[in-house]
Design a protein around this motif. Sequence first.
Motif, PDB file in Angstrom:
ATOM      1  N   SER A  50       0.749  -1.167   0.083  1.00 13.86           N
ATOM      2  CA  SER A  50       0.150  -0.013  -0.110  1.00 13.86           C
ATOM      3  C   SER A  50       0.755   1.395   0.023  1.00 13.86           C
ATOM      4  O   SER A  50       1.876   1.263   0.630  1.00 13.86           O
ATOM      5  N   LYS A  51       0.578   2.069  -0.972  1.00 16.14           N
ATOM      6  CA  LYS A  51       1.219   3.384  -0.838  1.00 16.14           C
ATOM      7  C   LYS A  51       0.229   4.702  -0.915  1.00 16.14           C
ATOM      8  O   LYS A  51      -0.697   4.838  -1.762  1.00 16.14           O
ATOM      9  N   ASN A  52       0.438   5.649  -0.234  1.00 13.93           N
ATOM     10  CA  ASN A  52      -0.081   6.826   0.099  1.00 13.93           C
ATOM     11  C   ASN A  52       0.490   7.954  -0.622  1.00 13.93           C
ATOM     12  O   ASN A  52       1.703   8.137   0.220  1.00 13.93           O
ATOM     13  N   ILE A  53       0.245   8.705  -1.769  1.00 14.11           N
ATOM     14  CA  ILE A  53       0.781   9.794  -2.254  1.00 14.11           C
ATOM     15  C   ILE A  53       0.276  11.127  -2.057  1.00 14.11           C
ATOM     16  O   ILE A  53      -0.990  11.186  -2.340  1.00 14.11           O
ATOM     17  N   ASN A  63      -7.229  18.537 -10.271  1.00 13.45           N
ATOM     18  CA  ASN A  63      -7.742  17.829  -9.116  1.00 13.45           C
ATOM     19  C   ASN A  63      -8.627  16.669  -9.140  1.00 13.45           C
ATOM     20  O   ASN A  63      -9.247  16.319 -10.027  1.00 13.45           O
ATOM     21  N   GLN A  64      -8.049  15.488  -8.424  1.00 10.40           N
ATOM     22  CA  GLN A  64      -8.857  14.219  -8.654  1.00 10.40           C
ATOM     23  C   GLN A  64      -8.589  13.576 -10.060  1.00 10.40           C
ATOM     24  O   GLN A  64      -9.486  12.817 -10.320  1.00 10.40           O
ATOM     25  N   ARG A  65      -7.631  14.160 -10.989  1.00 13.04           N
ATOM     26  CA  ARG A  65      -7.637  13.537 -11.973  1.00 13.04           C
ATOM     27  C   ARG A  65      -6.685  12.256 -11.923  1.00 13.04           C
ATOM     28  O   ARG A  65      -6.792  11.677 -13.000  1.00 13.04           O
ATOM     29  N   ILE A  66      -6.110  11.800 -11.024  1.00 10.60           N
ATOM     30  CA  ILE A  66      -5.341  10.671 -10.928  1.00 10.60           C
ATOM     31  C   ILE A  66      -6.131   9.648  -9.828  1.00 10.60           C
ATOM     32  O   ILE A  66      -6.405  10.173  -8.939  1.00 10.60           O
ATOM     33  N   LYS A  67      -6.360   8.737 -10.562  1.00 10.82           N
ATOM     34  CA  LYS A  67      -7.436   7.715  -9.854  1.00 10.82           C
ATOM     35  C   LYS A  67      -6.791   6.866  -8.894  1.00 10.82           C
ATOM     36  O   LYS A  67      -5.597   6.331  -9.164  1.00 10.82           O
ATOM     37  N   ASP A  68      -7.483   6.312  -7.875  1.00  9.45           N
ATOM     38  CA  ASP A  68      -6.855   5.575  -6.906  1.00  9.45           C
ATOM     39  C   ASP A  68      -6.790   3.949  -7.495  1.00  9.45           C
ATOM     40  O   ASP A  68      -7.804   3.711  -8.256  1.00  9.45           O
ATOM     41  N   THR A  69      -6.229   3.212  -6.781  1.00  5.41           N
ATOM     42  CA  THR A  69      -6.229   1.866  -7.187  1.00  5.41           C
ATOM     43  C   THR A  69      -6.242   0.915  -5.909  1.00  5.41           C
ATOM     44  O   THR A  69      -6.490   1.787  -4.635  1.00  5.41           O
ATOM     45  N   GLU A  70      -6.357  -0.363  -5.789  1.00  7.59           N
ATOM     46  CA  GLU A  70      -6.542  -1.194  -4.623  1.00  7.59           C
ATOM     47  C   GLU A  70      -5.273  -0.737  -3.648  1.00  7.59           C
ATOM     48  O   GLU A  70      -5.614  -0.837  -2.519  1.00  7.59           O
ATOM     49  N   TYR A  71      -4.151  -0.522  -4.179  1.00  8.38           N
ATOM     50  CA  TYR A  71      -2.919  -0.429  -3.411  1.00  8.38           C
ATOM     51  C   TYR A  71      -2.352   0.959  -3.665  1.00  8.38           C
ATOM     52  O   TYR A  71      -1.234   1.176  -2.742  1.00  8.38           O
TER      53      TYR A  71
END
Length: 449
Positions: A50-53, A63-71
């Motif tokens: 898991s990584k939080n950037i 803003n919010q243009r990069i989507k999250d993934t499972e990890y």
Amino acid sequence: MSKISLIIQREYITRVKKKSFIVMTIIGPILFAAMMVLPGWFASMEDTESKNIAVVDQTGKYNQRIKDTEYLKFSWLNQQDAETIAQDYQDKGYTAYLVIEDDLLQKPDAAKIYSESQITIDVKEHIARNLEKHLENEKLNSYQIDGLDAIVKDIYSVDIKLKTIKLSEDGSEKESSTELVMIAAIIFAMMIYMFVLIYGMQVMRGIMEEKVSRIVEVIVSSVKPFQLMMGKIIGIALVALTQFFLWVVLTVSIVGTLLAIFSNDATTIDTSKQIEMIGNANSQQIDNAQVNEFAEGFTNIVDKLLSLDLIGSLVLFVFYFLGGYLLYASLFAAIGAALDNEADSQQFVMPVMMPLILSIYVAMAAFRNPTGDIAVWFSMIPFTSPVVMMARIPFQPPIWQIIVSMLLLIGTFILTTWFAGRIYRTGILMYGKKVSYKELWKWFKYSGR
């Protein structure tokens, strides 16, 4: 002939009992299997850490243009937080922080990611891919054409999967694979080069060791020098063939076992994921579907391999290995008989090895253009034909070219063996003399008397 057979038997038994032979026979297939299986396995492994950037968008456009993934999670910060993020981003639980300093359309290198440890390629590509997709959509919208987005998606949805079909003489069709043919050509060429070089050098070193230790003086009192040379060459050739066939059998066994293990693991993992997503789905049906899909893919690969005529290719491989080995081994035997130590061998070994090294470069051209003039001519020249012709064999060159190449190789082997034998007779009992090409020529002429 019985004396030659005794020498062959001695060379063969002595070398197959060596620890180096046993170790390489075991390690070789493991390395080959690892080269075949591990790259695909490593490529399929997903980063599950898991990584939080943290993301600081100084332009306010992304803003919010990069989507999250499972990890992989992204936290979008305001300008106030951005001022202190560099000092305490790790204390706040962030793996790294991304700063977008300017309009990426005007300045493509305005996005920078900072971290103490190196960011993986998957993370970098995910961020770049999401930002690129957003910018592409912005450009499309700027044209103000109704339905343009759908039109572009429809255009890029085209995916051509070109199949190659091999036609037999009776008109039947079999699906082949250009990629598999290319891989087979590379493997055949490299194996010939490696075996000829390794075992040819073994002949030279073995003769030099016996000459330096004076064992050869005892041996030639019972057998003729030519018989000794041929016995040693043929004995080592049998050692090479033994190791090759053991490598083939063990490699196939190891690869088959690994594929079975990996396919079972993949089936179990995929099945559990589908059960979780579908809910009430029948697990037995899903498992059967996965097994059937793998079996179908495996059968397809086997059919493509069979279209390569592996049996014929292996028969030709053995012929060209033996022809190339016997040709070069006779020359290496002459060098070994002429010299007292390996340090003096470089000036004689390099000219012999040059055609073999050149054949690898020509084989690389043959992979892409197997019917080109360079590939065809070098597959005829005996000193390069073992490697170059084997690079062409998977592409099925004309039969007459294979026959001419084989006949020339046989004729040249007989000629080099005759030439090397005459030098061997004199050189094997010559000690402490500085050898030159002129001296070798004198030995050659002297042995003919």
